[in-house]
Design an enzyme around this catalytic site. Structure first.
Site, PDB file in Angstrom:
ATOM      1  N   CYS A  93       0.922  -1.338  -0.301  1.00  0.00           N
ATOM      2  CA  CYS A  93      -0.083  -0.036   0.202  1.00  0.00           C
ATOM      3  C   CYS A  93       0.884   1.252  -0.019  1.00  0.00           C
ATOM      4  O   CYS A  93       1.521   1.541  -0.955  1.00  0.00           O
ATOM      5  CB  CYS A  93      -0.916   0.025   1.420  1.00  0.00           C
TER       6      CYS A  93
ATOM      7  N   ARG B 245     -12.692   6.032   0.330  1.00  0.00           N
ATOM      8  CA  ARG B 245     -11.541   5.208   0.163  1.00  0.00           C
ATOM      9  C   ARG B 245     -11.865   4.025  -0.477  1.00  0.00           C
ATOM     10  O   ARG B 245     -13.193   3.409  -0.065  1.00  0.00           O
ATOM     11  CB  ARG B 245     -11.088   4.991   1.848  1.00  0.00           C
TER      12      ARG B 245
ATOM     13  N   HIS C  97      -3.663  -5.662   2.783  1.00  0.00           N
ATOM     14  CA  HIS C  97      -3.117  -5.547   4.144  1.00  0.00           C
ATOM     15  C   HIS C  97      -3.785  -7.027   4.581  1.00  0.00           C
ATOM     16  O   HIS C  97      -4.033  -7.873   3.910  1.00  0.00           O
ATOM     17  CB  HIS C  97      -3.539  -4.493   5.000  1.00  0.00           C
TER      18      HIS C  97
HETATM   19  N1  GLN Z   1      -1.894   6.696   2.791  1.00  0.00           N
HETATM   20  C1  GLN Z   1      -1.991   5.959   1.377  1.00  0.00           C
HETATM   21  C2  GLN Z   1      -3.603   5.963   0.890  1.00  0.00           C
HETATM   22  O1  GLN Z   1      -4.217   6.457   1.579  1.00  0.00           O
HETATM   23  C3  GLN Z   1      -1.687   4.590   1.950  1.00  0.00           C
HETATM   24  C4  GLN Z   1      -2.559   3.951   2.852  1.00  0.00           C
HETATM   25  C5  GLN Z   1      -1.937   2.728   3.473  1.00  0.00           C
HETATM   26  O2  GLN Z   1      -0.864   2.397   3.436  1.00  0.00           O
HETATM   27  N2  GLN Z   1      -3.081   1.911   3.803  1.00  0.00           N
HETATM   28  O3  GLN Z   1      -3.756   5.420  -0.085  1.00  0.00           O
END
Ligand code: GLN
Length: 273
Positions: free
Chosen positions: A101, A138, A213
């Site tokens: 990520c 998101r 993740h």
């Molecule tokens: N900050 C980055 C995003 O929002 C990565 C998020 C993360 O590592 N889960 O895409």
């Protein structure tokens, strides 16, 4: 090459004090345990802002976890110059790694957390990442994807009890768009790189970039074993076959996830790696 036993691997852990927001430390623990259960010694080297660049030459396997936008910016102020050069040379030479990520977003050409706020990346993976409009929701939830990266699939095919379907959990605002780099996989359920083109992650040389993740490796032990095996082959320049481990518990956990996600058609033969 004369090999001194016990075999030993040094895991380079990118900026754990800044990039451990989403539980990817579980990937490190999985690599450590699945190595130690096989008599392979693991040295963990956290790479922080105060770490001397020369230490990065010792890394046999890279891991990098997820982070919030602000921490990614701090990391990129440090991951420059000699550190960036050594990391790049290492990945180009085939040292394996799993970057989750926020980490791979920094290894592409750039990551744009918001319009006009571009964080320049290392350009090791041919892709770009952007949050898009400030109102873009998101990408959050369970993710399942079919591994498609050709050489990775070929290696997994030759390993005992492997499987070609990975399960994880994603939580990112950034969307990643691939250039001339292989996707890691094809999305079965979830968003993946951008929720549009059906790709998830990327695969280059022996480096895995993923939005999964979970942590990824405990949920998909065959990927952990592929990383360990590849790191040993690269380091000792000899064929390595890992002894199978009893993965009954993870097989049951995977079955439970496939059922919960309505993907029972993906139920696999019991993993025996
Ligand atoms: N900050 C980055 C995003 O929002 C990565 C998020 C993360 O590592 N889960 O895409």
């Amino acid at each position: 090459m004369a090999i001194n036993y016990p075999l030993e691997l040094t895991i380079g852990w990118l900026y754990p004090s800044l990039m451990s927001t989403y539980g990817d430390r579980g990937n490190l623990i999985c690599l450590q345990k699945r190595s130690e259960w096989r008599g392979i010694n693991i040295k963990v080297m956290p790479i922080e802002q105060q770490t001397a660049a020369s230490k990065l030459h010792n890394v046999d396997l890279w891991i990098g976890g997820g982070a919030q936008d602000r921490q990614q910016e701090i990391v990129m102020r440090d991951l420059q110059g000699k550190k960036a050069e050594i990391l790049g040379e290492s990945l180009e030479a085939g040292t394996p790694g799993v970057f989750t990520c926020g980490a791979p977003q920094l290894l592409g050409h750039y990551y744009e957390p918001a319009p006009g706020q571009r964080i320049k990346g290392l350009g090791l993976f041919d892709f770009v990442s952007s949050h898009g409009s400030v109102n873009a929701p998101r990408c959050t939830g369970n993710i399942v994807f079919q591994l498609t990266a050709s050489r990775l699939v070929q290696d997994l095919d030759a390993m005992p009890g492997n499987n070609q379907v990975a399960i994880g959990f994603e939580n990112h605002g950034g969307r990643t768009y691939l250039g001339k780099v292989e996707p890691l996989g094809r999305v079965v359920k979830g968003y993946g790189n951008n929720g549009e083109d059906g790709t998830e992650g990327a695969f280059y040389r022996n480096a895995i970039a993923t939005y999964a993740h979970g942590p990824l490796l405990p949920k998909n032990p065959f990927l952990s074993d592929w990383l360990i095996q590849t790191a040993l082959i690269q380091k000792y320049q000899t064929i390595v076959t890992l002894k199978p481990l009893d993965d009954t518990l993870v097989t049951e956990a995977r079955k439970a996830m496939f059922k919960r996600l309505g993907l029972t058609h993906l139920l696999e033969e019991p993993l025996n790696c």
